[in-house]
Scaffold this motif. Structure first.
Motif, PDB file in Angstrom:
ATOM      1  N   SER A  94      91.544  -2.764  40.082  1.00  0.00           N
ATOM      2  CA  SER A  94      92.862  -2.748  39.439  1.00  0.00           C
ATOM      3  C   SER A  94      93.688  -3.994  39.683  1.00  0.00           C
ATOM      4  O   SER A  94      94.632  -4.258  38.938  1.00  0.00           O
ATOM      5  CB  SER A  94      93.646  -1.524  39.920  1.00  0.00           C
ATOM      6  N   PRO A 209      98.132   6.850  37.123  1.00  0.00           N
ATOM      7  CA  PRO A 209      99.193   5.936  36.688  1.00  0.00           C
ATOM      8  C   PRO A 209     100.058   5.393  37.826  1.00  0.00           C
ATOM      9  O   PRO A 209     100.351   4.191  37.864  1.00  0.00           O
ATOM     10  CB  PRO A 209     100.014   6.784  35.704  1.00  0.00           C
ATOM     11  N   TRP A 210     100.496   6.253  38.774  1.00  0.00           N
ATOM     12  CA  TRP A 210     101.398   5.757  39.825  1.00  0.00           C
ATOM     13  C   TRP A 210     100.683   4.782  40.761  1.00  0.00           C
ATOM     14  O   TRP A 210     101.303   3.841  41.274  1.00  0.00           O
ATOM     15  CB  TRP A 210     102.022   6.917  40.608  1.00  0.00           C
ATOM     16  N   GLU A 213     100.334   1.427  38.847  1.00  0.00           N
ATOM     17  CA  GLU A 213     101.612   0.706  38.837  1.00  0.00           C
ATOM     18  C   GLU A 213     101.768  -0.126  40.118  1.00  0.00           C
ATOM     19  O   GLU A 213     102.215  -1.273  40.087  1.00  0.00           O
ATOM     20  CB  GLU A 213     102.775   1.699  38.721  1.00  0.00           C
ATOM     21  N   ALA A 216      99.319  -3.099  39.994  1.00  0.00           N
ATOM     22  CA  ALA A 216      99.739  -4.162  39.069  1.00  0.00           C
ATOM     23  C   ALA A 216     100.666  -5.157  39.753  1.00  0.00           C
ATOM     24  O   ALA A 216     100.662  -6.354  39.430  1.00  0.00           O
ATOM     25  CB  ALA A 216     100.425  -3.543  37.846  1.00  0.00           C
TER      26      ALA A 216
END
Length: 313
Positions: A94, A209-210, A213, A216
């Motif tokens: 990721s 998703p969390w 985030e 990222a």
């Protein structure tokens, strides 16, 4: 408060890397608490055989990834050079962090650089890539296998088992270990091309998703460009640490990207490679394209012979 668990090996370097990412996350996400889960991997247990013979660097990831897939952790922090180019289903690479020094380094108690090593000097490395490039420069050197974590390898050097050892400069810098030896010599890219991803941390996560985030926030654009080229090159050649492959992509100050590659036989009797300079518009599939050009020149046959030679050693 969300709780993020990072699965990690227990070596000093792995713990430094995981604690570094833990600190960055907690400093920037006030609603996230991070804990580390230490896991002993197969690569940590088998210390009496070269990596090329026991399954490669993926042995340092297997149990960590299984823990993540069981839901016991959401993230792992890896030295990217140890991460295979194909990710397990359910897990993502990721983020790629800002790179440390990408170079290899020579550590020695007596000799300041490769050129000053005396004839027949004993050099320790577990890497076929480093072995090939050392022998290419200095066929008179005696290369012996060296396994163990960073402090174990330095201890063996200081106890006189080796005249010099070769490690990734990034690990020495992160641990602040350069002062432990008399000579710490980062090897130029002209002398030795590093492993794909060397100097970068790869953030592997579950697909939530969390968590994505958070990952990222850790991403570095230049590191992603460079390591995507490097990983594309190795993936196209279907090469792991069982064969000697060096590849380095570096974004220059003017935005161009210089890509170097080298592969061949462990005894350096045959090698091939390229160096090209690209614009960033040309970087998509640049690693794959370089590999395909070398395949057209016989790279796959050469690497097959390299694997046979390594297994017979």
């Amino acid at each position: 408060m969300k709780k993020l668990t990072i699965a990690t090996r227990g070596s000093k370097l792995a713990l430094w890397q995981s604690n570094h990412i833990k600190s960055v996350i907690e400093s920037n996400f006030s609603d996230v608490e991070v804990e580390l889960k230490i896991i002993i991997t197969s690569g940590d247990k088998i210390l009496d055989a070269p990596l090329a013979k026991i399954g490669g660097k993926g042995l340092f990831l297997k149990e960590i990834e299984e823990s993540m897939l069981r839901g016991e952790a959401q993230m792992a922090v890896h030295s990217l050079k140890d991460v295979p180019t194909v990710m397990p289903e359910g897990l993502l690479l990721s983020a790629i962090t800002t790179r440390e020094d990408v170079r290899d380094a020579m550590l020695s108690e007596k000799y300041p650089d490769i050129a000053s090593l005396p004839q027949g000097a004993v050099v320790g490395t577990s890497s076929l890539r480093r072995r090939m490039q050392l022998v290419k420069q200095r066929p008179d050197l005696v290369i012996k296998d060296l396994r163990g974590n960073v402090d174990t390898r330095i201890r063996k050097l200081k106890e006189g088992e080796f005249d010099a050892i070769i490690l990734a400069a990034a690990g020495i810098n992160r641990l602040g270990f350069s002062h432990l030896v008399t000579y710490f010599y980062p090897i130029s890219l002209e002398e030795m091309i590093p492993s794909m991803g060397q100097g970068a941390l790869g953030i592997e996560t579950v697909n939530e998703p969390w968590v994505l985030e958070i990952a990222a926030f850790l991403e570095d654009r230049n590191s992603r460009i460079e390591t995507s080229i490097e990983r594309g090159f190795v993936d196209t050649l279907q090469g792991g640490c069982q064969v000697p492959i060096g590849v380095s992509a570096r974004v220059q100050e003017d935005g161009s990207v210089v890509v170097r590659s080298l592969l061949g036989l462990p005894d350096a009797s045959e090698v091939m490679g390229e160096m090209v300079t690209l614009s960033q518009d040309e970087t998509s599939r640049a690693g794959e394209a370089m590999a395909e050009r070398l395949i057209a020149q016989g790279a796959m046959e050469l690497l097959h012979r390299a694997e046979v030679m390594a297994n017979e050693a």
